[in-house]
Design a protein around this motif. Structure first.
Motif, PDB file in Angstrom:
ATOM      1  N   GLU A   1      38.849  55.906  24.728  1.00 24.85           N
ATOM      2  CA  GLU A   1      39.724  54.858  24.755  1.00 24.85           C
ATOM      3  C   GLU A   1      39.350  53.523  25.143  1.00 24.85           C
ATOM      4  O   GLU A   1      39.713  52.533  24.466  1.00 24.85           O
TER       5      GLU A   1
ATOM      6  N   THR B   1      44.833  61.671  24.215  1.00 26.53           N
ATOM      7  CA  THR B   1      43.523  61.758  24.807  1.00 26.53           C
ATOM      8  C   THR B   1      43.037  63.012  25.415  1.00 26.53           C
ATOM      9  O   THR B   1      41.989  63.465  24.912  1.00 26.53           O
TER      10      THR B   1
ATOM     11  N   ASP C   1      39.664  57.417  19.726  1.00 26.45           N
ATOM     12  CA  ASP C   1      40.886  57.418  20.613  1.00 26.45           C
ATOM     13  C   ASP C   1      41.291  55.887  20.756  1.00 26.45           C
ATOM     14  O   ASP C   1      40.596  55.173  21.258  1.00 26.45           O
ATOM     15  N   GLU C   2      42.467  55.726  19.907  1.00 25.69           N
ATOM     16  CA  GLU C   2      43.215  54.240  20.013  1.00 25.69           C
ATOM     17  C   GLU C   2      42.206  53.167  19.519  1.00 25.69           C
ATOM     18  O   GLU C   2      41.921  52.212  20.604  1.00 25.69           O
TER      19      GLU C   2
HETATM   20 MG   LIG Z   1      45.140  57.900  25.718  1.00 24.09          MG
END
Ligand SMILES: [Mg+2]
Ligand SMILES: Nc1ncnc2c1ncn2[C@@H]1O[C@H](COP(=O)(O)OP(=O)(O)OP(=O)(O)O)[C@@H](O)[C@H]1O
Lengths: 304, 241
Positions: free
Chosen positions: A81, A41, A155-156
């Motif tokens: 995220e 991140t 992000d993810e």
């Molecule tokens: Mg992260």
């Protein structure tokens, strides 16, 4: 499209990202792979112009993240995220807000295209607060691509959604890779393997391996593990027998036999067989173990 | 510029989408309506209608009312994580702060315009002092802007809206009390300074009595500028955490 060189970030004395270097070519899908707290991140936040790096340089779409922050931000679509939402806005209102803020000219056209892409067109009038987790994730994706940026950073993007949605999101990422450079992070190895052209594995802020999933596997794995099963020898005995073979890095009991970690690039099958037989021990099984990327990943993490 | 307008439009839209804003408008009109009614019946016999009635009331009510309007502005963005997206949009940080502030001030201005109705009623039944009323309204408009700017700063300091509102009210209360303090301190120089620093000190004896002075307008504009400047720094600081 993305050139990262010795990118470093510390928070106080804590080094979150430590001299990370990698590149992403136009049209490439690059996966940033690492366990929790690896610095994924933080790396992305520096590339999106959210945080300035402590050291090192990063160029996105040809612009330096420090010197040309606004140009970088114009060229990047970013999905953090946790999908950031305005619960009281409608789906359409939410996406068009981000489109306008990023200076899109044909707002309606772009928003429609983005909603179509993530299959939210029929939910355009719904309030964001009423969307399920999976739909919210897609909304986040639509927001990241509405201004048609050359670089998309996710992000993810598949965290916390059901398997069906995961597949759809992965498909969308793959499609995005046709016209955009995509950088996405994950801690799921098989995902990186399925979706990415290239994987960058980071751990505790450092790049520990990078390359195409196939080459990465080859490099790290070739003859890396042997499984051997014998009769008439316990662990101590086996260690004693195989000790002279310097290319064996570790011996661990596994099932009924032992797993031998061998220096990459060496084929020790013959040598192991000879030594075992010479000691008068019956050799029941000897085979190279095909490692999944999962094993390699865990292996690398353990080794570092 | 485009960024300011986009943020501004969203903020104004949010005021109309949220029940809280309607409740505030309702409460404001109810209270001012009652006040006006009382003043009107009283004015029938003993005194001329009070031209600065509503602005005078607001100069105190804003202590509570401004933070309620601004508590959401930045605290919510921080809690929902949208601030991260705003800070990665291709607009300067100041656009976000300006857009939000102008949105709040615009909504406040609309509420103020709603209370013009009392002036029209007065105009229809008497000869009120229009100049005095305009001066008072202009003053309370600036006063409101300054209060909202203070409220917004505190919204930027926390993720919790309630805390933001509470801190904003406390700060505005002190700025308001400065006027009273200025009236009771024995030391004249100190009293003068205290009054000069307070919001009321630039309203109750000037705008509210029909006196337009550049220094008072400059004070409110100055407060707005300083507060916005600090708020921009606060927003920027999120890049370093
Ligand atoms: Mg992260
Ligand atoms: N704002 C911050 N202040 C202080 N430390 C931070 C901050 N952000 C991240 N860190 C620390 O930096 C390290 C890397 O964090 P980061 O969030 O980048 O990891 P990650 O790879 O995204 O992990 P995850 O898979 O949990 O999302 C962690 O040890 C984290 O505690």
């Amino acid at each position: 499209m993305i050139e990262v060189e010795n990118l470093t970030k510390h928070f106080g004395t804590h080094l979150a990202v430590d001299h990370v270097s990698f590149t992403a070519q136009p049209g490439e899908i690059v996966g940033l792979l690492g366990p929790n707290g690896a610095g994924k991140t933080t790396t992305m936040r520096m590339l999106t112009g959210f945080m300035p790096p402590s050291d090192g340089t990063a160029r996105v779409a040809g612009f330096d993240v420090l010197a040309d922050s606004l140009a970088v931000r114009q060229s990047v679509g970013y999905l953090p995220e946790h999908v950031p939402v305005y619960p009281d806005m409608t789906v359409y209102g939410y996406i068009s807000f981000w489109a306008r803020l990023r200076g899109v000219r044909n707002v309606r056209q772009h928003v429609d295209a983005a909603l179509e892409r993530v299959q939210l067109t029929d939910r355009r009038k719904m309030l964001v607060r009423h969307l399920s987790k999976g739909l919210t994730q897609r909304l986040g994706l639509a927001q990241a691509l509405v201004h048609d940026p050359p670089v998309i950073i996710l992000d993810e993007p598949t965290i916390g959604i059901d398997p069906q949605q995961v597949i759809e999101v992965r498909d969308t990422i793959r499609q995005l890779g046709e016209n955009h450079t995509v950088l996405f992070s994950t801690h799921i190895l098989s995902e990186a393997e399925q979706v990415c052209d290239r994987v960058v594995i980071i751990q505790q802020g450092r790049v520990v391996a990078q390359g195409a999933p196939a080459t990465l596997r080859q490099q790290l794995q070739s003859g890396a593990h042997l499984y051997v099963e014998v009769r008439g020898a316990n662990e101590a005995k086996i260690r004693e027998i195989l000790n002279p073979l310097r290319d064996i890095q570790a011996i661990e009991p596994q099932g009924n036999g032992f797993s031998l970690r061998v220096k990459p690039g060496k084929d020790l099958r013959a040598a192991v067989a000879e030594r075992v037989m010479a000691a008068g021990v019956s050799l029941l099984e000897l085979r190279p173990v095909a490692m999944t990327l999962e094993d390699i990943f865990l292996d690398i993490i353990k080794r570092n | 510029m485009g960024g300011i307008l986009t943020v501004f439009r969203r903020e104004v839209g949010q005021y109309f989408a949220s029940p809280v804003a309607y409740l505030i408008a309702f409460a404001l009109l109810l209270i001012t309506g009652l006040l006006f009614n009382t003043d009107l019946t009283y004015s029938m016999r003993v005194k001329p209608a009070e031209a600065a009635l509503i602005p005078g009331f607001l100069s105190f009510a804003l202590v509570f009312f401004a933070p309620l309007l601004t508590m959401r502005l930045l605290a919510e963005e921080k809690r929902e994580g949208t601030l991260e997206l705003l800070l990665t949009a291709p607009v300067p940080d100041s656009s976000i702060v300006f857009g939000k502030f102008l949105g709040a001030w615009f909504y406040y201005s609309l509420l103020l315009v709603l209370t013009f109705i009392y002036q029209f009623i007065l105009l229809a039944i008497a000869q009120p002092d229009i100049g005095h009323a305009i001066s008072a309204y202009l003053g309370i408009w600036l006063y409101g802007g300054a209060s909202l700017a203070v409220g917004m700063l505190f919204s930027g300091l926390t993720e919790n809206q309630i805390v933001a509102a509470f801190l904003g009210m406390t700060a505005l209360m002190f700025l308001w009390l400065g006027d009273l303090a200025g009236q009771i301190v024995a030391n004249l120089d100190l009293a003068y300074v205290l009054r000069q620093l307070s919001l009321q000190g630039h309203f109750s004896t000037s705008f509210a009595v029909g006196l337009l002075r550049a220094e008072d307008a400059a004070y409110f504009v100055g407060i707005i500028a300083v507060m916005l400047f600090i708020t921009i720094r606060v927003v920027e600081s999120h890049r370093w955490r």
